[in-house]
Design an enzyme around this catalytic site. Structure first.
Site, PDB file in Angstrom:
ATOM      1  N   GLU A 196       0.014  12.527  -9.743  1.00 15.62           N
ATOM      2  CA  GLU A 196       1.444  12.316  -8.818  1.00 15.62           C
ATOM      3  C   GLU A 196       2.544  11.868  -9.442  1.00 15.62           C
ATOM      4  O   GLU A 196       2.431  11.076 -10.593  1.00 15.62           O
ATOM      5  CB  GLU A 196       1.134  11.306  -7.693  1.00 15.62           C
ATOM      6  CG  GLU A 196       2.268  11.098  -6.920  1.00 15.62           C
ATOM      7  CD  GLU A 196       1.909   9.618  -6.193  1.00 15.62           C
ATOM      8  OE1 GLU A 196       2.913   9.454  -5.271  1.00 15.62           O
ATOM      9  OE2 GLU A 196       1.025   8.942  -6.363  1.00 15.62           O
TER      10      GLU A 196
ATOM     11  N   GLU B 128       2.425   6.602   3.333  1.00 13.55           N
ATOM     12  CA  GLU B 128       2.878   5.642   2.535  1.00 13.55           C
ATOM     13  C   GLU B 128       4.147   4.972   2.206  1.00 13.55           C
ATOM     14  O   GLU B 128       4.783   5.198   1.393  1.00 13.55           O
ATOM     15  CB  GLU B 128       2.495   6.328   0.882  1.00 13.55           C
ATOM     16  CG  GLU B 128       1.979   4.946  -0.006  1.00 13.55           C
ATOM     17  CD  GLU B 128       1.943   5.536  -1.227  1.00 13.55           C
ATOM     18  OE1 GLU B 128       1.066   5.004  -2.241  1.00 13.55           O
ATOM     19  OE2 GLU B 128       2.644   6.490  -2.001  1.00 13.55           O
TER      20      GLU B 128
END
Length: 255
Positions: free
Chosen positions: A142, A239
């Site tokens: 990521e 998130e």
């Protein structure tokens, strides 16, 4: 859309193991979180089973998180520690039935050249991917914005895609965090369209503030429609940090 509550960000007014039930009551049939390692895997598995939830993602061990470490995969001096973390992460992943894990790149040490960090990262990712592939589990990388995490080695989608190509492991994929990539590069819709085959997991938050969708500049209704039109069938991890309370932050959820 398949939405998963990130229990490291949401329902934080509750002890960690109580967040599963709160997420279920709010309509989440799946969860994700940063790290499971403070709890025996059996305790987490019990909560997942109790609430009929799936775990869709957790991270490999990051080093000393409280001291500011954010992974070690790019550090050539910590390869043995990284491999021990892979073994621990694998034990939890198998016990919890998670289909994918995130391997944090880490902060590049000042005395490690970018080229050395790059080659170390690729070698470590290949090792992790091979270990998890034997259990049918994916490994994700990521890009993270350098405003929130100064010194992080992986900061852009183009860099991440180049690393995936160099690693050449079919169970390695891209974790595309819309919040981070809006801060680093924008061009969200076109990037998603061009690289959907590599994107195995998406995470969401708005900017500024990393709060819930609808509080900032990102056009989430448009992006959600786009993902539907493109046929994205992976999970979307929520998130974000609620602007006030988790309960008050859920008004954006599709009903």
């Amino acid at each position: 859309m398949k939405l998963a509550a990130n229990l490291s960000m949401l329902f934080t007014e509750l002890p960690f193991l109580d967040r599963f039930g709160a997420a279920k009551a709010a309509g989440f049939d799946a969860v994700e979180f940063l790290f499971p390692y403070a709890f025996p895997p059996e305790d987490i598995a019990m909560r997942l089973a109790e609430h009929g939830q799936g775990l869709v993602l957790h991270n490999l061990p990051p080093g000393d998180w409280e001291a500011g470490e954010r992974g070690m995969a790019c550090d050539p001096r910590r390869v043995d520690e990284f491999r021990a973390g892979v073994a621990l992460g694998l034990r939890y992943a198998v016990a919890l039935g998670v289909p994918q894990v995130h391997c944090m790149a880490g902060l590049r040490p000042a005395d490690v050249a970018p080229e050395q960090a790059h080659s170390t990262y690729i070698a470590n990712l290949r090792h992790a991917a091979d270990q998890f592939a034997a259990h049918g589990i994916g490994v994700l990388i990521e890009p993270i914005n350098h405003f929130d995490m100064p010194g992080y080695f992986l900061t852009g989608s183009r860099q991440a895609l180049g690393i995936l190509a160099a690693c050449a492991r079919p169970n390695l994929g891209l974790q595309y965090d819309i919040y981070h990539m809006q801060r680093m590069e924008g061009e969200l819709a076109n990037t998603i369209k061009a690289n959907l085959a590599q994107i195995r997991h998406i995470q969401i938050a708005d900017t500024p503030g990393r709060h819930e969708p609808g509080t900032g500049e990102i056009n989430y209704p448009y992006l959600f429609r786009l993902l539907d039109q493109l046929g994205y069938d992976g999970w979307i991890g929520c998130e974000y940090r609620p602007q006030t309370t988790t309960a008050a932050s859920l008004g954006w959820l599709p009903r």
